[in-house]
Design a protein around this motif. Structure first.
Motif, PDB file in Angstrom:
ATOM      1  N   THR A 104       4.022  -3.353  -0.134  1.00  0.00           N
ATOM      2  CA  THR A 104       4.246  -2.061  -0.763  1.00  0.00           C
ATOM      3  C   THR A 104       3.662  -0.770  -0.235  1.00  0.00           C
ATOM      4  OG1 THR A 104       1.836  -2.419  -1.285  1.00  0.00           O
ATOM      5  CG2 THR A 104       3.313  -3.628  -2.778  1.00  0.00           C
ATOM      6  N   GLU A 106       0.439   0.193  -0.034  1.00  0.00           N
ATOM      7  CA  GLU A 106      -0.709   0.360  -0.775  1.00  0.00           C
ATOM      8  C   GLU A 106      -1.505   0.535   0.221  1.00  0.00           C
ATOM      9  OE1 GLU A 106      -0.901  -1.853  -4.860  1.00  0.00           O
ATOM     10  OE2 GLU A 106       0.211  -2.940  -3.411  1.00  0.00           O
ATOM     11  N   ALA A 110      -6.920  -0.716  -2.783  1.00  0.00           N
ATOM     12  CA  ALA A 110      -5.661  -1.141  -3.404  1.00  0.00           C
ATOM     13  C   ALA A 110      -4.870  -2.187  -2.736  1.00  0.00           C
ATOM     14  CB  ALA A 110      -4.768  -0.097  -3.682  1.00  0.00           C
TER      15      ALA A 110
END
Ligand SMILES: Nc1ncnc2c1ncn2[C@@H]1O[C@H](COP(=O)(O)OP(=O)(O)OP(=O)(O)O)[C@@H](O)[C@H]1O
Ligand SMILES: [Mg+2]
Length: 112
Positions: A104, A106, A110
């Motif tokens: 992702t 991230e 996170a």
């Protein structure tokens, strides 16, 4: 964030892993390693036999955690990995600069 490296007795792995999951750890990495401590491995018992070589099999666990969770992780490993005999292992705590979840993108807390 912190990177906790734990060197523990192999037979304790399952108990430590379960306790860490219950404490909120989302992921970890495990390796089979060998090492020695102050006794140079000579006097340790492994699988019922006294180990005669200077390297004793251990499990190395790496856990990346938020600063908030780090104290709980250290406490949990100490409580579950302890037998009270020599060779129970060690905890190393390092400051962790950056984490990325590859899927992702991230970053940091996170991505843990
Ligand atoms: N200073 C160190 N640096 C890196 N790894 C270490 C160090 N000390 C111990 N280890 C690793 O941890 C494992 C277990 O160490 P151990 O618990 O025997 O430490 P110790 O200082 O001898 O304590 P104890 O007296 O309780 O046995 C070793 O086999 C080695 O893999
Ligand atoms: Mg030792």
């Amino acid at each position: 964030m912190k990177l906790v490296i734990a060197i523990i007795k192999p037979f304790k792995l399952e108990e430590v892993r379960d306790a860490l999951s219950a404490a909120g750890v989302q992921g970890l990495t495990v390796s089979e390693v060998k090492g020695f401590g102050r006794q140079k491995g000579h006097t340790e018992i492994y699988r019922g036999a006294e180990y005669t070589t200077s390297m004793v099999p251990k499990i190395r666990i790496e856990i990346a955690v938020s600063d908030d969770l780090a104290p709980r992780v250290l406490e949990t490993i100490q409580e579950t990995a302890k037998t009270g005999t020599i060779g129970d292992g060690k905890l190393f705590v390092l400051d962790l600069e950056q984490v990325v979840r590859i899927r992702t993108g991230e970053a940091n807390d996170a991505a843990l």
